[in-house]
Motif scaffolding. Structure first.
Motif, PDB file in Angstrom:
ATOM      1  N   UNK A 112     -19.277 -64.431 -18.423  1.00 44.46           N
ATOM      2  CA  UNK A 112     -18.924 -63.287 -18.886  1.00 44.46           C
ATOM      3  C   UNK A 112     -18.974 -62.227 -18.146  1.00 44.46           C
ATOM      4  N   UNK A 113     -18.875 -60.950 -18.473  1.00 46.03           N
ATOM      5  CA  UNK A 113     -19.175 -59.596 -17.732  1.00 46.03           C
ATOM      6  C   UNK A 113     -20.125 -58.769 -18.273  1.00 46.03           C
ATOM      7  N   UNK A 114     -20.869 -59.317 -19.149  1.00 41.75           N
ATOM      8  CA  UNK A 114     -22.102 -58.442 -19.805  1.00 41.75           C
ATOM      9  C   UNK A 114     -23.368 -59.300 -19.445  1.00 41.75           C
ATOM     10  N   UNK A 115     -24.507 -58.542 -19.097  1.00 38.44           N
ATOM     11  CA  UNK A 115     -25.930 -59.140 -18.986  1.00 38.44           C
ATOM     12  C   UNK A 115     -26.860 -58.627 -19.872  1.00 38.44           C
ATOM     13  N   UNK A 116     -27.748 -59.295 -20.448  1.00 36.72           N
ATOM     14  CA  UNK A 116     -28.934 -58.751 -21.138  1.00 36.72           C
ATOM     15  C   UNK A 116     -29.859 -58.398 -20.044  1.00 36.72           C
ATOM     16  N   UNK A 117     -30.510 -57.246 -20.014  1.00 41.29           N
ATOM     17  CA  UNK A 117     -31.679 -56.909 -19.018  1.00 41.29           C
ATOM     18  C   UNK A 117     -32.679 -56.502 -19.903  1.00 41.29           C
ATOM     19  N   UNK A 118     -33.953 -57.000 -19.243  1.00 39.39           N
ATOM     20  CA  UNK A 118     -35.158 -56.337 -19.611  1.00 39.39           C
ATOM     21  C   UNK A 118     -36.322 -56.216 -18.544  1.00 39.39           C
ATOM     22  N   UNK A 119     -37.158 -55.409 -18.724  1.00 44.25           N
ATOM     23  CA  UNK A 119     -38.195 -54.791 -17.728  1.00 44.25           C
ATOM     24  C   UNK A 119     -39.396 -55.108 -18.122  1.00 44.25           C
ATOM     25  N   UNK A 151     -26.774 -54.992 -21.320  1.00 41.98           N
ATOM     26  CA  UNK A 151     -27.178 -54.627 -22.679  1.00 41.98           C
ATOM     27  C   UNK A 151     -28.762 -54.820 -22.825  1.00 41.98           C
ATOM     28  N   UNK A 152     -29.479 -53.861 -23.542  1.00 42.16           N
ATOM     29  CA  UNK A 152     -30.915 -54.089 -23.772  1.00 42.16           C
ATOM     30  C   UNK A 152     -31.303 -53.584 -25.199  1.00 42.16           C
ATOM     31  N   UNK A 153     -32.300 -54.364 -25.562  1.00 36.62           N
ATOM     32  CA  UNK A 153     -32.984 -54.184 -26.966  1.00 36.62           C
ATOM     33  C   UNK A 153     -34.344 -53.500 -26.698  1.00 36.62           C
ATOM     34  N   UNK A 158     -41.202 -47.688 -27.766  1.00 40.77           N
ATOM     35  CA  UNK A 158     -41.288 -47.784 -26.462  1.00 40.77           C
ATOM     36  C   UNK A 158     -40.318 -46.684 -25.702  1.00 40.77           C
ATOM     37  N   UNK A 159     -40.783 -45.579 -26.074  1.00 37.80           N
ATOM     38  CA  UNK A 159     -40.259 -44.398 -25.589  1.00 37.80           C
ATOM     39  C   UNK A 159     -39.798 -44.346 -24.014  1.00 37.80           C
ATOM     40  N   UNK A 160     -40.745 -44.773 -23.173  1.00 40.81           N
ATOM     41  CA  UNK A 160     -40.684 -44.566 -21.924  1.00 40.81           C
ATOM     42  C   UNK A 160     -39.646 -45.486 -21.014  1.00 40.81           C
ATOM     43  N   UNK A 161     -39.388 -46.839 -21.887  1.00 39.90           N
ATOM     44  CA  UNK A 161     -38.267 -47.699 -21.291  1.00 39.90           C
ATOM     45  C   UNK A 161     -36.753 -47.011 -21.785  1.00 39.90           C
ATOM     46  N   UNK A 162     -36.744 -46.522 -23.101  1.00 40.38           N
ATOM     47  CA  UNK A 162     -35.420 -45.799 -23.713  1.00 40.38           C
ATOM     48  C   UNK A 162     -35.104 -44.806 -22.570  1.00 40.38           C
ATOM     49  N   UNK A 163     -36.370 -44.101 -22.143  1.00 41.85           N
ATOM     50  CA  UNK A 163     -36.151 -42.928 -21.285  1.00 41.85           C
ATOM     51  C   UNK A 163     -35.342 -43.382 -19.823  1.00 41.85           C
ATOM     52  N   UNK A 177     -30.410 -51.039 -35.307  1.00 39.54           N
ATOM     53  CA  UNK A 177     -30.321 -52.064 -36.449  1.00 39.54           C
ATOM     54  C   UNK A 177     -31.435 -52.870 -36.407  1.00 39.54           C
ATOM     55  N   UNK A 178     -32.055 -53.350 -37.589  1.00 35.24           N
ATOM     56  CA  UNK A 178     -33.271 -54.030 -37.857  1.00 35.24           C
ATOM     57  C   UNK A 178     -34.407 -53.739 -37.214  1.00 35.24           C
ATOM     58  N   UNK A 179     -34.438 -52.436 -36.991  1.00 35.63           N
ATOM     59  CA  UNK A 179     -35.667 -51.862 -36.074  1.00 35.63           C
ATOM     60  C   UNK A 179     -35.883 -51.846 -34.884  1.00 35.63           C
ATOM     61  N   UNK A 180     -34.571 -52.128 -34.137  1.00 32.94           N
ATOM     62  CA  UNK A 180     -34.470 -52.198 -32.811  1.00 32.94           C
ATOM     63  C   UNK A 180     -33.538 -51.182 -32.287  1.00 32.94           C
ATOM     64  N   UNK A 181     -33.505 -50.489 -31.004  1.00 29.59           N
ATOM     65  CA  UNK A 181     -32.485 -49.713 -30.576  1.00 29.59           C
ATOM     66  C   UNK A 181     -31.598 -50.608 -29.627  1.00 29.59           C
ATOM     67  N   UNK A 182     -30.541 -50.823 -29.762  1.00 34.01           N
ATOM     68  CA  UNK A 182     -29.488 -51.598 -29.063  1.00 34.01           C
ATOM     69  C   UNK A 182     -28.680 -50.756 -27.891  1.00 34.01           C
TER      70      UNK A 182
END
Length: 948
Positions: A112-119, A151-153, A158-163, A177-182
């Motif tokens: 695939x050419x997409x990846x999930x990322x998390x910090x 892609x990140x959820x 978690x406003x700092x991470x959204x920023x 959706x479902x209480x999560x920002x995608x």
């Protein structure tokens, strides 16, 4: 804890090139590197220090500890589909990031050419820009591995991470959706993401220099009982600056500032210059912001280790014995920098003269200069201790104040680029003076200097101008060691940097730029009491490209009132942009004035070295000059007192007319650059050109690089530059609307006649063998052949003259219209980028070096200036009654070449010679293109500190 490089020696796929030192928002340093199985202990320790809330934000549920399965998952990666990076300070993790490749349905994938990322960032380090730096690096890693989108959820709380994601500048999409920002965002750099990255770089580098210049506490390591040693001198100099009374805007008035002394061999209770001496920096009870190291080279690593353990923020390493001594010393220097950065510290030096800050709120003299300079508006940077001493002495002698000063020696870490970033923000710095001997990152220097010069003058003396030699100890990439002086001039010109030849000229120019308004033009009035000095000034103005008016001679009997009236007239004249006052001492006319061989009477108050009334008139004129926005300077001979009388009024005084004119000419040129730059911001553009086929050009280049000849070329010394065959070069150039006049081979008379029949008469017959190309002086060209008999005769002549038609590679080409022969080139300098060049073919370019340069991509205004910059440019515009040529067509051709080398970075060089520019149109008679698999441009990648 184990070092990953040691813990996993058998891990062949470990991507070493992903490791990078970075500057964080607060100016501290950290290291980003891949996470490996040897990091299990570090990961567990890191996670234990993360708050429950941050853990919840990461896993969307309470997650107090990592299981063994989690630890294995987060430390074992294939570095392709699963990658983890960590930010490391003092051998401890402070943040991590991970991506996992997924397919279109969000399932784990290898294609695939997409990846999930998390910090995850430790709470103590949030707000330092850690996540932003990690995002830049993980995005670059993902692109290298073929991933095009992250892609990140994220939980809405978690406003700092959204920023972090939204501020990065990437093209993104957001849903809820479902209480999560995608979030989804493309990883390809955009103009906005690049601007965001560079703005962050600017803030971090400026802040790191500010921390070095404004420490609350400083320790000198290596203080000796011998008062003549370097360490002892540094201690005295620091004490002299720290004893200054101050009221700080940084901290409470009663906040302590401290100087500490360290000597490993000092007996308990030792004091030197009233300062208690500690055996180790670890014994100092309070924090230490800056350490000045003056111990023998062998003791430096231990001292640096103790500084890191104590939390020191920066080092000034005066100790020599590093890269200036040879390859082994360079290895020690690199180890020093790695050790310091791993502990979060920046390094001035080694082999440094030191740092000075004259800010009255927090003065600092962490240098070998015995006294703190006067406060003023000059920011000074140099790469030589000896030159540093000369610069400080020159400033003192002229009564010029300094805002801050750095002499960084081997420049292993902190560089001139860092100080340029700081001075751009420092309100106390009005003019920047640089002495440079080498560039670590020329491309970055140009970018930063251009932004700074738009607001503050930058004046440079560049050492090793003619030899191109690199001073011992300077850390520069191999690509920058052979930087041509013409390239340096092009860098400075496009960045608005004023280049001067000597230290004297550096201060002459800096003084004028600091104390006088920028001239609105190049029209100069010359007023004074000496006809001869006025004429010398007039001649110097003409030589410098200024437009002087006929000098106004007030005669040697001129009084202060005469000067006042004449200067007022000159300043009030709308046709005058600047005024040079010239003055000589009054000359006695009575016999006693010549007694003892003197022209002026030493005991006669009317025959002193100057007339105070003239000084008063000049000071009054200086005020009017500022009101009218015109600079006023003085050129004098043998006046010892007048310069000091004018100093309070900020009127520069020069002891020779040539010095005054050179300084004024630099100011005129800089002012013109400022106006052009401001106008270009509104009007300059890179035009949209027709007949541009970028995909087709890339296909041709890729095919050429995949040939057997290209593969063989890569094994040759000097790299893999491949010269395309003439037909291939013409095909490539045609993809960008660059049409080369066709040639047909003429190995014998019959082929020559047939070729002429196909092309049409009149034709030229010329040799194209490498040793004969562009050498008409060798008789290798016959022009204006209007028919078959003449062509046959010319072919026989060249065949006999050049050793055979096959050896000379004779070709037939249709005659071009009459015009001016020019040469156009574009060369990729690995240290700087692509450079566009223009000149008139033959002697002007080859013999006299009359060639102008611009960095690529060039705008329409830049190419218009390029063709007008060469000294032979009048030949293009109707010199001596000749018809002017089609400069519009010439400018369009330059823009096409510029866009070609900018769009296709594998193109190493393009040479078009000659380009015959006629009154209507032009003809390209020769072209050569070389290509190479060039490295990726570092300035478009994630932020990283130099690893030289």
């Amino acid at each position: 804890m184990e070092d990953p490089a040691v813990a996993n020696p058998a891990q062949p796929d470990y991507p070493q090139h992903w490791e990078a030192d970075v500057l964080l928002r607060d100016g501290g340093t950290a290291r980003i590197r891949p996470i490996t199985p040897g990091d299990a202990g570090r990961l567990v320790e890191f996670y234990e220090q993360v708050s429950d809330q941050s853990k919840y934000f990461r896993f969307f549920a309470p997650y107090p500890r990592l299981s063994d399965k989690d630890v294995r998952r987060f430390t074992h990666h294939d570095f392709v589909n699963r990658v983890g990076l960590a930010v490391v300070v003092r051998d401890h993790f402070i943040a991590t990031v991970r991506y996992d490749r997924i397919d279109a349905e969000g399932r784990p994938s290898e294609h695939g050419t997409d990846a999930e990322v998390a910090f995850l960032v430790q709470d103590a380090h949030q707000g330092r820009g850690v996540a932003s730096a990690l995002l830049e690096h993980i995005a670059a890693v993902a692109q290298e591995r073929g991933i095009r989108r992250f892609q990140a959820e994220v939980l809405p709380e978690n406003r700092k991470m959204v920023k972090v994601f939204t501020d990065a500048g990437y093209t993104q999409r957001r849903s809820f959706a479902d209480g999560v920002v995608h979030l989804e965002f493309d990883l390809e750099q955009t103009d906005r993401s690049l601007a965001v990255m560079r703005a962050r770089e600017h803030r971090a580098e400026a802040r790191s220099v500010q921390r070095l210049l404004t420490p609350r506490s400083v320790a000198v390591i290596g203080v000796s009982r011998n008062p003549q040693t370097v360490g002892r001198a540094l201690l005295r100099d620091l004490l002299g600056s720290f004893d200054t009374e101050f009221e700080s805007r940084y901290e409470p008035k009663d906040a302590p500032r401290a100087v500490y002394a360290v000597n490993r061999s000092a007996p308990p209770g030792t004091e030197l210059d009233g300062v208690p001496v500690h055996r180790s920096i670890l014994d100092i009870p309070g924090p230490v912001d800056l350490a000045v190291i003056a111990v023998p080279e062998g003791a430096v690593p231990a001292a640096v280790a103790e500084c890191g353990a104590h939390g020191v923020q920066g080092l000034v390493v005066v100790t020599a014995g590093y890269a200036e001594t040879g390859p082994e010393g360079r290895d020690r220097q690199r180890a020093l920098v790695r050790q310091a950065r791993a502990a979060g510290m920046r390094v001035i030096g080694p082999n440094a003269f030191g740092l000075i800050n004259t800010d009255p709120d927090r003065p600092l003299n962490a240098s070998l200069a015995p006294h703190l300079p006067d406060r003023g508006g000059f920011g000074i940077f140099c790469q030589s201790g000896a030159i540093g001493v000369a610069l400080l002495e020159s400033a003192h002698r002229r009564g010029l104040g300094v805002s801050s000063f750095a002499s960084v020696g081997n420049r292993s870490d902190v560089s001139g680029n860092d100080f340029l970033q700081y001075w751009a923000e420092d309100e106390a710095t009005e003019v920047v003076l640089l002495y440079l001997e080498s560039f670590g990152n020329p491309r970055k220097f140009t970018r930063i200097a251009r932004r700074l010069a738009a607001a503050k003058p930058v004046v440079v003396v560049k050492g090793a101008r003619h030899t191109g030699s690199l001073p011992p100890g300077h850390a520069v990439p191999a690509t920058a060691t052979g930087l041509r002086d013409a390239t340096v001039d092009a860098l400075f010109e496009q960045a608005g940097v004023t280049r001067v030849a000597t230290i004297t000229e550096l201060f002459d120019t800096g003084e004028l730029l600091a104390q006088q308004p920028l001239p609105p033009g190049d029209r100069v009035a010359v007023v004074g009491n000496s006809d001869s000095l006025g004429l010398l000034t007039y001649d110097a103005c003409l030589s410098a490209g200024l437009r002087p008016r006929t000098p106004v001679d007030l005669t040697t009997a001129a009084t202060g009132e005469n000067f006042r009236i004449a200067l007022d007239v000159a300043l009030g004249d709308p046709a005058v942009d600047a005024v040079i006052a010239v003055a000589i001492p009054p000359i006695g006319t009575s016999a006693h004035a010549f007694m003892g061989g003197r022209l002026t009477g030493p005991d006669d108050p009317e025959m002193g070295s100057d007339d105070p009334e003239i000084a008063t008139a000049l000071l009054e004129a200086g005020e009017r000059a500022r009101e009218r926005g015109k600079p006023l300077v003085l050129a004098h001979l043998a006046l010892t007192d007048l310069p000091s009388r004018l100093r309070p009024g900020g009127i520069p005084a020069y002891a020779a007319p040539e010095r005054a004119v050179r300084a004024l000419a630099h100011a005129v040129h800089y002012a013109q650059w400022r106006r052009r730059t401001a106008e270009a911001e509104e009007t300059a553009r890179v035009p949209e050109l027709d007949r541009i086929d970028e995909p087709g050009a890339r296909t041709l280049v890729e095919a050429a690089l995949s040939t057997r000849a290209a593969t063989a070329a890569r094994t040759q010394p000097g790299g893999a530059r491949i010269t395309l065959a003439d037909a291939e070069a013409q095909q490539l150039l045609a993809r960008y609307g660059i049409d080369v006049s066709p040639t047909l081979p003429a190995p014998d008379e019959e082929e020559a006649v047939r070729a002429a029949g196909r092309l049409g008469y009149p034709v030229a017959l010329k040799a194209t063998a490498p040793h004969l190309r562009h050498r008409p002086d060798l008789g290798s060209v016959r022009l204006d052949l209007t028919g078959e008999p003449g062509l046959r005769r010319a072919h026989r002549e060249l065949d006999a003259l050049l050793g055979g038609a096959a050896e000379a590679r004779l070709v037939v080409q249709r005659m071009a219209p009459r015009g001016v022969d020019t040469v156009i080139g574009a060369t990729v300098d690995p240290a700087v980028g692509a450079i566009l060049s223009f000149g008139l073919a033959g002697a002007p370019a080859e013999l006299l070096g009359d060639v102008a340069h611009r960095l690529v991509p060039a705008t329409d205004q830049e190419v218009a200036g390029l063709i007008r910059e060469v000294r032979a440019a009048p030949l293009l515009f109707g010199w001596r009654g000749a018809e002017a040529v089609d400069t519009d067509a010439l400018e369009e051709l330059l823009l096409r070449v510029s866009q070609l080398v900018d769009d296709v970075p594998e193109i190493a060089s393009v040479d078009l010679e000659p380009v015959v520019v006629a009154p209507h149109g032009l003809a390209i008679l020769g072209a050569r293109v070389r290509i190479a698999p060039l490295p990726v441009r570092s300035d478009l990648g994630p932020r990283a500190m130099s690893t030289l």
